[in-house]
Design an enzyme around this catalytic site. Sequence first.
Site, PDB file in Angstrom:
ATOM      1  N   GLU A 121       0.813  -1.217   0.000  1.00  0.00           N
ATOM      2  CA  GLU A 121       0.000   0.000   0.000  1.00  0.00           C
ATOM      3  C   GLU A 121       0.848   1.271   0.000  1.00  0.00           C
ATOM      4  O   GLU A 121       0.348   2.348  -0.319  1.00  0.00           O
ATOM      5  CB  GLU A 121      -0.957   0.012   1.205  1.00  0.00           C
ATOM      6  CG  GLU A 121      -2.073  -1.011   1.109  1.00  0.00           C
ATOM      7  CD  GLU A 121      -3.202  -0.587   0.152  1.00  0.00           C
ATOM      8  OE1 GLU A 121      -2.945   0.171  -0.813  1.00  0.00           O
ATOM      9  OE2 GLU A 121      -4.339  -1.034   0.372  1.00  0.00           O
ATOM     10  N   THR A 170      -6.301   8.761  -2.648  1.00  0.00           N
ATOM     11  CA  THR A 170      -6.129   8.361  -1.241  1.00  0.00           C
ATOM     12  C   THR A 170      -5.165   9.298  -0.534  1.00  0.00           C
ATOM     13  O   THR A 170      -5.407   9.715   0.601  1.00  0.00           O
ATOM     14  CB  THR A 170      -5.623   6.904  -1.170  1.00  0.00           C
ATOM     15  OG1 THR A 170      -6.603   6.062  -1.757  1.00  0.00           O
ATOM     16  CG2 THR A 170      -5.391   6.444   0.251  1.00  0.00           C
TER      17      THR A 170
HETATM   18  N1  HSE Z   1      -7.789   3.623   5.673  1.00  0.00           N
HETATM   19  C1  HSE Z   1      -7.399   4.134   4.395  1.00  0.00           C
HETATM   20  C2  HSE Z   1      -7.792   5.591   4.311  1.00  0.00           C
HETATM   21  C3  HSE Z   1      -8.085   3.347   3.326  1.00  0.00           C
HETATM   22  O1  HSE Z   1      -8.929   5.890   4.665  1.00  0.00           O
HETATM   23  O2  HSE Z   1      -6.989   6.429   3.905  1.00  0.00           O
HETATM   24  C4  HSE Z   1      -7.754   3.813   1.951  1.00  0.00           C
HETATM   25  O3  HSE Z   1      -8.457   3.028   1.029  1.00  0.00           O
END
Ligand code: HSE
Length: 293
Positions: A121, A170
């Site tokens: 990620e 993101t």
């Molecule tokens: N927990 C992460 C965010 C997930 O909310 O940034 C991203 O898909």
Amino acid sequence: ERVRVRASATSANLGAGFDVLGLALDEPYDVIEVEPAERLEIRIVGKGAGSIPLDPEKNTAGLVAKAMGRDVLITIHSNIRPSGGLGSSAAPAAGTAFAINELFSLGYTREGLVPIAAKGEVAAAGVAHADNVGPCIMGGLTIVCGDHAKSVAMPDVSVVAILPDIEVSTKAARELLPACVPLREMVLNVGKACMLVAGASSKDPAMIGRSLMGSFNEKYRSPLIKGYEDVRAGALSQGAYGVAISGSGPTMIALCPGERSKHVEKAMIGQFGKHGISCESFITRVGQGVQII
Ligand code: HSE
């Protein structure tokens, strides 16, 4: 020799469970094929072709293969919309970790693969958050905490996913969040996240739905999604248990009884329409963890 797996879309956060909770969806899913090769190489077919980087250093699956020290050819048949908030970057990372473990008989448990897959990620979000790769590997409602991951079975609910035609990265959505939250807000969020898991354990979808809403994550990120409050109200008026931003958005998910799902979907699309936003949508159920196919 080649290992072929099905790695599904996931919905991270579930409101207050920011970077901790995630839900595996039954559909859509990527198919990932991994085979030994002279050097690490990635091929992409489908939705992500052209937009997902092929350079292993910049690709979530590539970073996982590097972390596991294996030269493999990874073929990603990509069916999850990129930058949608449905774990499109996590599915190839989770699928690759699982497939490499099988191919080379490395002996990791599913839980043991979660922190390895999370390293992927970094390529998408800049941080190794595990709340998408966790449910993608473990299935159901998954809680991740440090190097631990635990899956809890969910009651039988429909998941309505609405993907508005809005761009949200993101990284940008993470930068919107404050580094510190006031104690009172933190307490409310911990309470909601705990209630959500209790709702799953006690098979109480209404408790899960209530706990999905009113998080700090929703407060800071919902302004990125034009019409958010109206869309949420539309879903609730049609019998949804609750609504949340899926991952970092812009997808919104609603949990509802199966027989209400078409009505909830229609209401949400209608509300986005009133704000001039077109959407894709689908209705699915809670899914299992990555499987060999
Ligand atoms: N927990 C992460 C965010 C997930 O909310 O940034 C991203 O898909």
